[in-house]
Design a protein around this motif. Sequence first.
Motif, PDB file in Angstrom:
ATOM      1  N   ILE A 260     -22.377 -13.136   8.388  1.00 28.24           N
ATOM      2  CA  ILE A 260     -20.925 -12.990   8.236  1.00 28.24           C
ATOM      3  C   ILE A 260     -20.559 -11.511   8.091  1.00 28.24           C
ATOM      4  O   ILE A 260     -19.581 -11.026   8.678  1.00 28.24           O
ATOM      5  CB  ILE A 260     -20.422 -13.833   7.037  1.00 28.24           C
ATOM      6  N   ALA A 261     -21.369 -10.770   7.347  1.00 26.54           N
ATOM      7  CA  ALA A 261     -21.104  -9.329   7.165  1.00 26.54           C
ATOM      8  C   ALA A 261     -21.133  -8.612   8.521  1.00 26.54           C
ATOM      9  O   ALA A 261     -20.253  -7.781   8.823  1.00 26.54           O
ATOM     10  CB  ALA A 261     -22.128  -8.726   6.215  1.00 26.54           C
ATOM     11  N   ASP A 262     -22.098  -8.958   9.359  1.00 26.64           N
ATOM     12  CA  ASP A 262     -22.199  -8.337  10.703  1.00 26.64           C
ATOM     13  C   ASP A 262     -20.958  -8.635  11.542  1.00 26.64           C
ATOM     14  O   ASP A 262     -20.390  -7.737  12.177  1.00 26.64           O
ATOM     15  CB  ASP A 262     -23.428  -8.878  11.446  1.00 26.64           C
ATOM     16  N   ALA A 263     -20.574  -9.917  11.508  1.00 29.03           N
ATOM     17  CA  ALA A 263     -19.409 -10.326  12.316  1.00 29.03           C
ATOM     18  C   ALA A 263     -18.144  -9.625  11.835  1.00 29.03           C
ATOM     19  O   ALA A 263     -17.315  -9.187  12.649  1.00 29.03           O
ATOM     20  CB  ALA A 263     -19.240 -11.849  12.238  1.00 29.03           C
ATOM     21  N   VAL A 264     -17.988  -9.487  10.530  1.00 24.18           N
ATOM     22  CA  VAL A 264     -16.795  -8.826   9.983  1.00 24.18           C
ATOM     23  C   VAL A 264     -16.805  -7.339  10.356  1.00 24.18           C
ATOM     24  O   VAL A 264     -15.789  -6.786  10.792  1.00 24.18           O
ATOM     25  CB  VAL A 264     -16.716  -9.009   8.439  1.00 24.18           C
ATOM     26  N   ARG A 265     -17.963  -6.713  10.204  1.00 22.01           N
ATOM     27  CA  ARG A 265     -18.111  -5.268  10.485  1.00 22.01           C
ATOM     28  C   ARG A 265     -17.659  -4.908  11.907  1.00 22.01           C
ATOM     29  O   ARG A 265     -17.091  -3.851  12.151  1.00 22.01           O
ATOM     30  CB  ARG A 265     -19.590  -4.881  10.329  1.00 22.01           C
ATOM     31  N   GLN A 266     -17.935  -5.825  12.846  1.00 24.34           N
ATOM     32  CA  GLN A 266     -17.567  -5.553  14.245  1.00 24.34           C
ATOM     33  C   GLN A 266     -16.047  -5.502  14.442  1.00 24.34           C
ATOM     34  O   GLN A 266     -15.546  -4.937  15.398  1.00 24.34           O
ATOM     35  CB  GLN A 266     -18.165  -6.620  15.160  1.00 24.34           C
ATOM     36  N   ARG A 267     -15.307  -6.141  13.529  1.00 23.14           N
ATOM     37  CA  ARG A 267     -13.844  -6.209  13.688  1.00 23.14           C
ATOM     38  C   ARG A 267     -13.099  -5.321  12.695  1.00 23.14           C
ATOM     39  O   ARG A 267     -11.913  -5.059  12.869  1.00 23.14           O
ATOM     40  CB  ARG A 267     -13.371  -7.653  13.504  1.00 23.14           C
ATOM     41  N   PHE A 268     -13.775  -4.915  11.646  1.00 17.44           N
ATOM     42  CA  PHE A 268     -13.090  -4.168  10.583  1.00 17.44           C
ATOM     43  C   PHE A 268     -14.083  -3.192   9.951  1.00 17.44           C
ATOM     44  O   PHE A 268     -15.033  -3.613   9.278  1.00 17.44           O
ATOM     45  CB  PHE A 268     -12.573  -5.169   9.530  1.00 17.44           C
ATOM     46  N   ASP A 269     -13.869  -1.893  10.221  1.00 14.03           N
ATOM     47  CA  ASP A 269     -14.866  -0.944   9.716  1.00 14.03           C
ATOM     48  C   ASP A 269     -14.251   0.145   8.821  1.00 14.03           C
ATOM     49  O   ASP A 269     -14.785   1.244   8.709  1.00 14.03           O
ATOM     50  CB  ASP A 269     -15.669  -0.331  10.871  1.00 14.03           C
ATOM     51  N   SER A 270     -13.140  -0.169   8.182  1.00 19.66           N
ATOM     52  CA  SER A 270     -12.504   0.808   7.295  1.00 19.66           C
ATOM     53  C   SER A 270     -13.308   1.001   5.999  1.00 19.66           C
ATOM     54  O   SER A 270     -13.096   1.956   5.272  1.00 19.66           O
ATOM     55  CB  SER A 270     -11.098   0.375   6.919  1.00 19.66           C
ATOM     56  N   PHE A 271     -14.183   0.070   5.720  1.00 18.60           N
ATOM     57  CA  PHE A 271     -14.990   0.138   4.498  1.00 18.60           C
ATOM     58  C   PHE A 271     -16.480   0.158   4.842  1.00 18.60           C
ATOM     59  O   PHE A 271     -16.899  -0.431   5.838  1.00 18.60           O
ATOM     60  CB  PHE A 271     -14.761  -1.108   3.628  1.00 18.60           C
TER      61      PHE A 271
END
Length: 329
Positions: A239-250
């Motif tokens: 899930i962290a990988d999938a989120v990172r691909q769409r949102f990288d402000s953090f």
Amino acid sequence: MIAAPAMKKIAVMTTGGDCPGLNAGIRAVVRSAIHHGLEVTGILRGYEGMIQNQFIPLPSHAVSNIIQRGGTILKTARSEQFKTVEGRAKAYENLRTNGVDGLILLGGDGSIRGIQQFLQEHDLPVVAIPKTIDNDIYGTDYAVGYDTALNTVVQAIDKIRDTADSHDRIFFVEVMGRDAGMIAVLSGIGSGAEAIAIPETRTRIEQIVQVLQRGWHRKKTSMIVIVAEGDDAGGAYKIADAVRQRFDSFDTRVSVLGHMQRGGSPTCFDRVLSSRLGVAAVDALVQGRRDIMVGVIDNKIAETPFETVVARRKEFPYDLMRVAEILSL
Ligand code: F6P
């Protein structure tokens, strides 16, 4: 009518995965049985020990100074042999040789399924006490071990939140729950998590991303996403990988809490629950009730037949997901 022979000796054992509060339950069974004039034997390593004839005497002093200890003094195991007709026959022979008139097991629904199979082939009064950190057993509001696990998780997330906040990071925290999201939801509310992913509902990565973006716009400096290990979108890493691909402000990190959730000194809630259920289980056996699980519903002792426990699914508190969502603003 011929009266059933009076019970003289009972056995107690712990089966399946361990959890905090088992020792408090063993103590309650032993002390309560002695109160009723019964002798108690402990079976080591659950069904496996039953088959291997690992029976030990349990006098009152054997359970002194254990109420506060995690783990189980009787050990526990998952038994492949008990799944066979021969294994169950050997187990019954050993129960008979050891003079056991009744059995109390502290187990989850897998263990109750096991004993149900056994009872189709052999005759023995059995009462079960529900235990699992997952709290997904039908017939009780709370299973032994759940409250302690929740507190362990919340304390761990509080610590993670400190470091997350110092570094302006998002943490994906994986908690236990192969098929159940109870730990995830309650610990999520208790620790103020921004998002929670559980097996009972479909997880949408887009939805998690939206929540995190909203937090970023609202100037949050750290965020927590709790993932139950059995979530349909995969574990915390996926899930962290999938989120990172769409949102990288953090900057993001993953923390898998693992088996620490199953250990530690039980909370007062779990000690009291286990003590109540231990006394209720012995009362039931002594009064001739059998093949039931004792639980607590609306703070009262409730007895549920094994067949109902395994046939029904515990209702999931979806309303708590709403509470978590509203409060994650
Ligand atoms: O059933 C309780 C539980 O803690 C689950 O949440 C978890 O998936 C499983 O046990 C882990 O079992 P084991 O100790 O066999 O890895």
